[in-house]
Design a protein around this motif. Structure first.
Motif, PDB file in Angstrom:
ATOM      1  N   LYS A   1       0.826  -1.219   0.000  1.00  0.00           N
ATOM      2  CA  LYS A   1       0.000   0.000   0.000  1.00  0.00           C
ATOM      3  C   LYS A   1       0.855   1.263   0.000  1.00  0.00           C
ATOM      4  O   LYS A   1       0.627   2.186  -0.795  1.00  0.00           O
ATOM      5  CB  LYS A   1      -0.930   0.002   1.220  1.00  0.00           C
ATOM      6  CG  LYS A   1      -1.772   1.283   1.312  1.00  0.00           C
ATOM      7  CD  LYS A   1      -2.574   1.364   2.605  1.00  0.00           C
ATOM      8  CE  LYS A   1      -3.300   2.695   2.712  1.00  0.00           C
ATOM      9  NZ  LYS A   1      -4.033   2.831   3.995  1.00  0.00           N
ATOM     10  N   ASP A   2       1.847   1.341   0.884  1.00  0.00           N
ATOM     11  CA  ASP A   2       2.653   2.565   0.998  1.00  0.00           C
ATOM     12  C   ASP A   2       3.468   2.812  -0.264  1.00  0.00           C
ATOM     13  O   ASP A   2       3.673   3.966  -0.663  1.00  0.00           O
ATOM     14  CB  ASP A   2       3.576   2.488   2.215  1.00  0.00           C
ATOM     15  CG  ASP A   2       2.816   2.638   3.529  1.00  0.00           C
ATOM     16  OD1 ASP A   2       1.636   3.039   3.484  1.00  0.00           O
ATOM     17  OD2 ASP A   2       3.395   2.339   4.589  1.00  0.00           O
ATOM     18  N   PHE A   3       3.941   1.739  -0.906  1.00  0.00           N
ATOM     19  CA  PHE A   3       4.681   1.903  -2.161  1.00  0.00           C
ATOM     20  C   PHE A   3       3.764   2.459  -3.244  1.00  0.00           C
ATOM     21  O   PHE A   3       4.141   3.370  -3.995  1.00  0.00           O
ATOM     22  CB  PHE A   3       5.279   0.568  -2.597  1.00  0.00           C
ATOM     23  CG  PHE A   3       5.955   0.606  -3.942  1.00  0.00           C
ATOM     24  CD1 PHE A   3       7.021   1.461  -4.184  1.00  0.00           C
ATOM     25  CD2 PHE A   3       5.521  -0.216  -4.971  1.00  0.00           C
ATOM     26  CE1 PHE A   3       7.647   1.500  -5.428  1.00  0.00           C
ATOM     27  CE2 PHE A   3       6.139  -0.194  -6.211  1.00  0.00           C
ATOM     28  CZ  PHE A   3       7.204   0.671  -6.445  1.00  0.00           C
ATOM     29  N   LEU A   4       2.547   1.926  -3.332  1.00  0.00           N
ATOM     30  CA  LEU A   4       1.586   2.445  -4.319  1.00  0.00           C
ATOM     31  C   LEU A   4       1.264   3.906  -4.026  1.00  0.00           C
ATOM     32  O   LEU A   4       1.150   4.720  -4.963  1.00  0.00           O
ATOM     33  CB  LEU A   4       0.304   1.613  -4.290  1.00  0.00           C
ATOM     34  CG  LEU A   4      -0.807   2.078  -5.239  1.00  0.00           C
ATOM     35  CD1 LEU A   4      -0.352   2.039  -6.700  1.00  0.00           C
ATOM     36  CD2 LEU A   4      -2.070   1.240  -5.051  1.00  0.00           C
ATOM     37  N   MET A   5       1.142   4.266  -2.757  1.00  0.00           N
ATOM     38  CA  MET A   5       0.850   5.661  -2.405  1.00  0.00           C
ATOM     39  C   MET A   5       2.008   6.577  -2.800  1.00  0.00           C
ATOM     40  O   MET A   5       1.792   7.700  -3.251  1.00  0.00           O
ATOM     41  CB  MET A   5       0.556   5.769  -0.904  1.00  0.00           C
ATOM     42  CG  MET A   5      -0.725   5.082  -0.485  1.00  0.00           C
ATOM     43  SD  MET A   5      -1.182   5.372   1.236  1.00  0.00           S
ATOM     44  CE  MET A   5      -1.884   7.010   1.139  1.00  0.00           C
ATOM     45  N   ALA A   6       3.251   6.091  -2.644  1.00  0.00           N
ATOM     46  CA  ALA A   6       4.408   6.885  -3.047  1.00  0.00           C
ATOM     47  C   ALA A   6       4.422   7.084  -4.558  1.00  0.00           C
ATOM     48  O   ALA A   6       4.734   8.178  -5.060  1.00  0.00           O
ATOM     49  CB  ALA A   6       5.695   6.206  -2.589  1.00  0.00           C
ATOM     50  N   LEU A   7       4.069   6.037  -5.310  1.00  0.00           N
ATOM     51  CA  LEU A   7       3.957   6.172  -6.764  1.00  0.00           C
ATOM     52  C   LEU A   7       2.865   7.155  -7.130  1.00  0.00           C
ATOM     53  O   LEU A   7       3.021   8.001  -8.022  1.00  0.00           O
ATOM     54  CB  LEU A   7       3.639   4.814  -7.402  1.00  0.00           C
ATOM     55  CG  LEU A   7       4.741   3.766  -7.471  1.00  0.00           C
ATOM     56  CD1 LEU A   7       4.172   2.456  -8.007  1.00  0.00           C
ATOM     57  CD2 LEU A   7       5.890   4.236  -8.355  1.00  0.00           C
ATOM     58  N   ASN A   8       1.739   7.043  -6.426  1.00  0.00           N
ATOM     59  CA  ASN A   8       0.601   7.914  -6.717  1.00  0.00           C
ATOM     60  C   ASN A   8       0.941   9.380  -6.443  1.00  0.00           C
ATOM     61  O   ASN A   8       0.487  10.282  -7.147  1.00  0.00           O
ATOM     62  CB  ASN A   8      -0.608   7.478  -5.887  1.00  0.00           C
ATOM     63  CG  ASN A   8      -1.894   8.086  -6.384  1.00  0.00           C
ATOM     64  OD1 ASN A   8      -2.361   7.753  -7.471  1.00  0.00           O
ATOM     65  ND2 ASN A   8      -2.475   8.979  -5.599  1.00  0.00           N
ATOM     66  N   GLN A   9       1.760   9.616  -5.416  1.00  0.00           N
ATOM     67  CA  GLN A   9       2.183  10.980  -5.101  1.00  0.00           C
ATOM     68  C   GLN A   9       2.956  11.573  -6.270  1.00  0.00           C
ATOM     69  O   GLN A   9       2.774  12.743  -6.625  1.00  0.00           O
ATOM     70  CB  GLN A   9       3.052  10.982  -3.838  1.00  0.00           C
ATOM     71  CG  GLN A   9       3.536  12.360  -3.412  1.00  0.00           C
ATOM     72  CD  GLN A   9       2.401  13.313  -3.085  1.00  0.00           C
ATOM     73  OE1 GLN A   9       1.447  12.931  -2.408  1.00  0.00           O
ATOM     74  NE2 GLN A   9       2.491  14.550  -3.557  1.00  0.00           N
ATOM     75  N   ILE A  10       3.817  10.776  -6.893  1.00  0.00           N
ATOM     76  CA  ILE A  10       4.545  11.251  -8.070  1.00  0.00           C
ATOM     77  C   ILE A  10       3.579  11.493  -9.225  1.00  0.00           C
ATOM     78  O   ILE A  10       3.677  12.512  -9.934  1.00  0.00           O
ATOM     79  CB  ILE A  10       5.631  10.226  -8.479  1.00  0.00           C
ATOM     80  CG1 ILE A  10       6.698  10.113  -7.381  1.00  0.00           C
ATOM     81  CG2 ILE A  10       6.282  10.625  -9.809  1.00  0.00           C
ATOM     82  CD1 ILE A  10       7.719   9.023  -7.629  1.00  0.00           C
ATOM     83  N   GLN A  11       2.618  10.591  -9.406  1.00  0.00           N
ATOM     84  CA  GLN A  11       1.660  10.733 -10.504  1.00  0.00           C
ATOM     85  C   GLN A  11       0.874  12.036 -10.409  1.00  0.00           C
ATOM     86  O   GLN A  11       0.569  12.657 -11.431  1.00  0.00           O
ATOM     87  CB  GLN A  11       0.684   9.551 -10.514  1.00  0.00           C
ATOM     88  CG  GLN A  11       1.280   8.256 -11.022  1.00  0.00           C
ATOM     89  CD  GLN A  11       0.259   7.135 -11.003  1.00  0.00           C
ATOM     90  OE1 GLN A  11      -0.263   6.768  -9.946  1.00  0.00           O
ATOM     91  NE2 GLN A  11      -0.048   6.596 -12.166  1.00  0.00           N
ATOM     92  N   THR A  12       0.530  12.443  -9.182  1.00  0.00           N
ATOM     93  CA  THR A  12      -0.292  13.641  -9.010  1.00  0.00           C
ATOM     94  C   THR A  12       0.427  14.919  -9.438  1.00  0.00           C
ATOM     95  O   THR A  12      -0.212  15.960  -9.614  1.00  0.00           O
ATOM     96  CB  THR A  12      -0.743  13.794  -7.547  1.00  0.00           C
ATOM     97  OG1 THR A  12       0.407  13.879  -6.696  1.00  0.00           O
ATOM     98  CG2 THR A  12      -1.602  12.618  -7.113  1.00  0.00           C
ATOM     99  N   GLU A  13       1.741  14.841  -9.623  1.00  0.00           N
ATOM    100  CA  GLU A  13       2.500  16.014 -10.057  1.00  0.00           C
ATOM    101  C   GLU A  13       2.397  16.242 -11.562  1.00  0.00           C
ATOM    102  O   GLU A  13       2.894  17.232 -12.083  1.00  0.00           O
ATOM    103  CB  GLU A  13       3.970  15.856  -9.650  1.00  0.00           C
ATOM    104  CG  GLU A  13       4.171  15.756  -8.133  1.00  0.00           C
ATOM    105  CD  GLU A  13       5.626  15.500  -7.767  1.00  0.00           C
ATOM    106  OE1 GLU A  13       6.494  15.793  -8.610  1.00  0.00           O
ATOM    107  OE2 GLU A  13       5.877  15.014  -6.645  1.00  0.00           O
TER     108      GLU A  13
END
Length: 302
Positions: free
Chosen positions: A200-212
């Motif tokens: 979950k936390d890895f996916l959230m870290a990826l998602n944080q990059i995606q939101t940029e």
């Protein structure tokens, strides 16, 4: 507030193809292995299973190297002496990796936490298992001669759901009571978010990059590839919504082989907890086995 970079810790055998070197180690011993690596330290190693993932993650830093979005840490059982070939290969392939640990044969997993890694990739199931027990997302990169079939610069990562992105709570019901009980439970709890799993936390870290990035301009594309089917899909969708995470593609296969679908998605890597799904996947894409949850308990106890 400055966003901390996504940190990936990776073993040298997951990054590069060290099969020949490892064969020499197993057949002829440590001294022969060391001599072989020193004699060939100027011969670049070929890419390994997770090479495409690493290369594309590092490319996220190209536009702004002073504030990197990603950092890759090399963790190797080599000695510093034999590890020189690994570092020479990193330079040959133009990978911006500067931090490394060489442990001369002992497990390097204990350095994963001090580096604050979001993900640990290795070819050692034992190291991966210890990292998962410590609450760190980790996967065993499986042997394969398949390299990424995604020639674009976009990084594509696919995940299984239960026991990977989500906890194995629902999978336990399926294993213990069967499909009917599993389906009934998922319908009854459709509006209750699933607990988070190891990734979950890895996916959230990826998602944080995606939101940029804009929705159609992101250098990362993610997919959920699950054996679930309707009506068990609803709880998954609502869980991701509750986490405020965007998954770009969701594929509900109802038990079909995952491999061909992962190839169609163009996954650079796929993560799954069940060995049978990993064996289907590894014929088509680089695959990481996540030895977590009820599907792996019997094997751990044997």
């Amino acid at each position: 507030m400055e966003t901390k970079p996504l940190v990936l810790a990776i073993s040298s055998r997951a990054l590069f193809d060290l099969d020949e070197s490892h064969r020499i180690y197993e057949e002829q011993g440590t001294e022969a292995y060391c001599n072989y690596q020193i004699e060939n330290e100027d011969v670049p190693l070929s890419p390994g299973g997770a090479f495409s993932l690493v290369r594309k993650l590092l490319a996220l830093n190209d536009n702004n190297p002073n504030t990197p979005k990603v950092e890759i840490i090399l963790l190797s059982r080599n000695s510093a002496d034999t590890g020189l070939r690994v570092f020479n290969s990193i330079q040959h392939h133009k990978l911006a990796i500067t931090r490394a640990v060489f442990t001369s044969g002992s497990s390097p997993y204990r350095y994963v936490a001090p580096f604050n890694a979001h993900l640990f990739l290795s070819t050692s199931p034992e190291d991966v298992g210890m990292a998962l027990e410590a609450g760190i997302a980790a996967a065993t990169i499986l042997p394969s001669h398949i390299r990424s079939n995604n020639d674009s610069d976009q990084l594509r990562i696919a995940f299984d759901g239960d026991a990977v992105l989500f906890s194995d709570d629902s999978e336990r019901i399926f294993k213990e009571k069967g499909l009917k009980a599993f389906t009934e439970n998922e319908q009854q709890t459709a509006r209750e978010p699933l607990p988070g799993g190891p990734f979950k936390d890895f996916l959230m870290a990826l998602n944080q990059i995606q939101t940029e990035y804009g929705e159609n301009a992101s250098p990362i594309r993610t997919a959920l590839v699950t054996a679930r089917s309707a009506p068990a899909h609803e709880r998954v969708i609502r869980t991701l919504r509750a986490w405020d995470i965007r998954i770009d593609e969701a594929i509900f296969l109802g038990g079909m082989d995952k491999g061909p679908f992962l190839k169609s998605f163009g996954a650079d890597i796929f993560f799954d907890d069940q060995e049978k799904h990993c064996q289907s996947a590894v014929e088509h894409v680089a695959t990481g086995h996540v030895p977590h949850g009820v599907a792996n308990q019997k094997k751990a106890q044997d």
